[in-house]
Motif scaffolding. Structure first.
Motif, PDB file in Angstrom:
ATOM      1  N   HIS A   1       0.822  -1.207   0.000  1.00 18.97           N
ATOM      2  CA  HIS A   1       0.000   0.000   0.000  1.00 18.97           C
ATOM      3  C   HIS A   1       0.859   1.261   0.000  1.00 18.97           C
ATOM      4  O   HIS A   1       0.368   2.352  -0.242  1.00 18.97           O
TER       5      HIS A   1
ATOM      6  N   THR B   1       3.192   2.494  -1.891  1.00 20.26           N
ATOM      7  CA  THR B   1       3.585   3.156  -3.125  1.00 20.26           C
ATOM      8  C   THR B   1       2.461   3.027  -4.144  1.00 20.26           C
ATOM      9  O   THR B   1       1.690   2.069  -4.101  1.00 20.26           O
ATOM     10  N   ASP B   2       2.390   3.978  -5.049  1.00 20.38           N
ATOM     11  CA  ASP B   2       1.367   3.931  -6.091  1.00 20.38           C
ATOM     12  C   ASP B   2       1.795   3.071  -7.277  1.00 20.38           C
ATOM     13  O   ASP B   2       1.034   2.912  -8.227  1.00 20.38           O
TER      14      ASP B   2
ATOM     15  N   ARG C   1      -5.048   5.306   1.791  1.00 17.59           N
ATOM     16  CA  ARG C   1      -3.612   5.368   1.506  1.00 17.59           C
ATOM     17  C   ARG C   1      -3.314   5.512   0.025  1.00 17.59           C
ATOM     18  O   ARG C   1      -2.252   5.956  -0.348  1.00 17.59           O
ATOM     19  N   CYS C   2      -4.215   5.052  -0.833  1.00 11.64           N
ATOM     20  CA  CYS C   2      -3.994   5.193  -2.265  1.00 11.64           C
ATOM     21  C   CYS C   2      -5.348   5.324  -2.964  1.00 11.64           C
ATOM     22  O   CYS C   2      -6.386   4.974  -2.415  1.00 11.64           O
ATOM     23  N   HIS C   3      -5.294   5.820  -4.171  1.00 12.97           N
ATOM     24  CA  HIS C   3      -6.506   6.021  -4.958  1.00 12.97           C
ATOM     25  C   HIS C   3      -7.186   4.671  -5.199  1.00 12.97           C
ATOM     26  O   HIS C   3      -6.501   3.660  -5.423  1.00 12.97           O
TER      27      HIS C   3
END
Length: 76
Positions: free
Chosen positions: A16, A18-19, A54-56
């Motif tokens: 989670h 990093t994109d 945490r991310c899209h």
């Protein structure tokens, strides 16, 4: 490594933090590595943490798709 009877671990094969979406072949390698260490029956591939906030959402779904494809590629 010998796990206690009935113990199943869920190692994080996608992250989670990093994109960047992991390639399915990389995920498969991670699954195979864990399976060699603890046995395929003693593990289930997962994410290293929850994605919420945490991310899209599109990135989270892409990571889960990569996890699914990597599991299909893994030779355990």
């Amino acid at each position: 490594m010998k796990l206690p009877d009935g113990k199943v671990i869920v190692p994080g094969c996608v992250t989670h933090s990093t994109d960047v979406v992991e390639h399915p072949e990389l995920v498969a390698q991670r699954i195979e590595r864990f399976a060699r260490l603890v046995g395929a029956d003693n593990m289930m591939a997962g994410a290293d943490c929850g994605f919420g906030g945490r991310c899209h959402p599109q990135i989270a779904w892409a990571k889960l798709e990569s996890l699914t494809r990597g599991a299909a590629l893994a030779r355990v």
